[in-house]
Design an enzyme around this catalytic site. Sequence first.
Site, short mmCIF file in Angstrom:
data_model
loop_
_atom_site.label_atom_id
_atom_site.label_comp_id
_atom_site.label_asym_id
_atom_site.label_seq_id
_atom_site.Cartn_x
_atom_site.Cartn_y
_atom_site.Cartn_z
CG ASP A 62 83.74 17.80 1.40
OD1 ASP A 62 82.65 17.35 1.00
OD2 ASP A 62 84.84 17.43 0.94
CG ASP A 430 85.68 13.81 -6.56
OD1 ASP A 430 86.59 14.30 -7.25
OD2 ASP A 430 85.26 14.34 -5.52
#
Length: 754
Positions: A62, A430
């Site tokens: 992504d 993350d």
Amino acid sequence: MKGLFPGSILNVFFAGLVATFAPKITSAQTYDWKNVVIKGGGFVSGLVCHPTAANVFYARTDVGGAFRWQESTGSWLPITDQLGKDDSQLTGIVSFALDPNDANRVYLACGQYLPSWGQNAAILRSSDRGVTWSRSDLTLKLGGNSDGRSTGERLQVDPHKGSILFLGTNQDGLWKSADSGQTWTKVTAFSPISTTLVLFDPRTGTSGNATQTIYVGVNTTTASSLYRSTDGGTTWSPVAGVPSGVLPHHAKLGADGMLYITFNNGLGPNGITSGSVWKLKTSDSTWTNISPPAGQGGFAGLALNVLQPGTLVVTTLDRWWPGDEIYRSTDSGASWKALNLPSSPRDGSSAPYSTTSSPHWLGAIEIDPFNAARAFFITGYGAFSTDNLTAADTNGTVSWTFRNDGLEETVALGMVSPPSGAPLVSVIGDIDGFRHDDLTVSPARGRHSPSVGTNNSVDFAELAPNKMVRSHGSGTVRASQSSDGGATWTYFANGPATATTNAAGIISISADGSHIVWAPDHATTYVSSDNGTTWAASTGGPTANTNTNYTPVADRVNAAKFYVYDAPNGRLYVSTNGGSNFTQAATGLPVWGEPVRAVSGKEGHLWLPTWSNGLYRSTNSGTSFVNVAGVQEAYRIGFGKAAPGQTYPAIYLWGKIAGVTGLFRSNDESATWTRINDDAHQFGWINFIAGDPRVYGRLYLATGGRGIIYGEFGDTAPAITTQPASQTIIAGNAVTFTVAASGVPTPTYQWQKG
């Protein structure tokens, strides 16, 4: 120009006069570029395998571009590193397509974001498996990092006529190319505006002639979510009997004409609460619900075993307890066997951090068309594979391996390379970040602990390198400290109130580790002199601003000095008492530049990248700044070990010099610059640069999706070198221009407003 104004300074009162010179081209060493090894870390949003050529697999991500599988090494090769700053949003790959009749041809549908500020999309076309690319720009946007990014595939090549491609977009309907992706036109007969997948029925065409039946999945849960054309895309109509309240995620067509589709009540990858799996007998339009017993969540990945008709696998999506699952059927979905993924053997030894994560966001799965025992599936942090998928036939255990050698996709937000201890300590979106004692292996200790997800910044005390601080988006307190060079971390005892109500912001530590200055997002700076037990708001510095985040920067020599650049107002503030009080120093600086960077071993030496306004430096703790000659644009800057025979650290710049955007190194305080990358190694967006203080020539790049890259000396190649030409000194409202004398080209004077 030679002999004119030798060594002189011209005092000019025109505030925009700049002298520019053409750079010289010399030869210098190029660089070898490698990833600091993490392995995985970000969402691999799609997989595809070639149906007629063995071992041809591709993965898309992504934010990190696309990768091709290398069977000989069991690793992934990045194939989109040529995308640079201006095309960084093309590293979000919303779909890819392979030509089933040409194993060398691959297409990428690139574009990261859908809002108006997003970059327009492009189709990348390759006839050599991604070694080289041609490009077709589109007049629309694609959502490679938007909801629905693991659906698909939206881009498909006609299996009978490779010059024809269809692209289903996120918000602009259906598009077609009849010239192998070079030009595109909108299919006006197709009325839905948002799609999830495109699928050809190869049984409805002949070689050299367009396939007649095409299916398109539509992003809607309130109307028919599957359309079909039976005349090669000229006309379209909804397919009757489609399940209501759901939309297609993946679809595969068996050789027997059975169409299998996974459906969900949302695009995903988050927010799905229900879903189902259906098959459509295309010969008589009969629908059958073949859903496995998933429980919560929905279904996403779907793959057929072409060597054993009727055998297929599906993945769940957003089944958070006991975890996402893979189901396998050998009777066309009449019955299913769970592979017990949550408790199955998973080898994550190549990336120890992965062993603390459960497979999630299983958006796609593929079975090797040449080896029914081999399969790959994707997760939110990488890809897994198995070589014993068929063990399920005899009630055996299917084991999986975390398969991410070369697939480095993380968003690195900051890093430090201290003069002792580990060569690199990073903070990452993350997955926290890592201490790398060895750049070539994923750290055995895994990610930083306490593990809190996204980390924003990291700093170390220059004169006491084992002392480190980092800020992060969650946790008991939104920052931590380390006394062993990032090997272990503990929360601060307390934090400023604004660090709880706002995002964590940026944190910095003084050269001796005695003072910590923290600027939570949209807040002023706070200082602690007792290792984070108590905090007090600094005085005199820039005030809290809901549109601005500040970055405190510690002087790398004087432990009492900190700096803050006020980007909206073009001002520099300095503290000489450990961050308790700031006073205004230079004014009139360009606005909305990057944070200043301080230089190790040089008190008061600051460098300020200001994008299209160039590069500025100060040698007097920010009292005044000098515009660095020859640097047209400056985006990021870092410092490393000095070159042999030099005393000033090597400077690394991401910017534009002589009309060329790239990565540059200066060994002589910016008097000359050498380009150290080439157009094939641009790595999209770069968030941060750090030079290595122990290895001359080595630098680290914290990228916006390709993990952490490091460069070292390679072979000889051309480079760009500039002579010192002009300097603009900013101190209050006074502006002085310095023109270097001997041997420089004739200057060209340009007027610039302001």
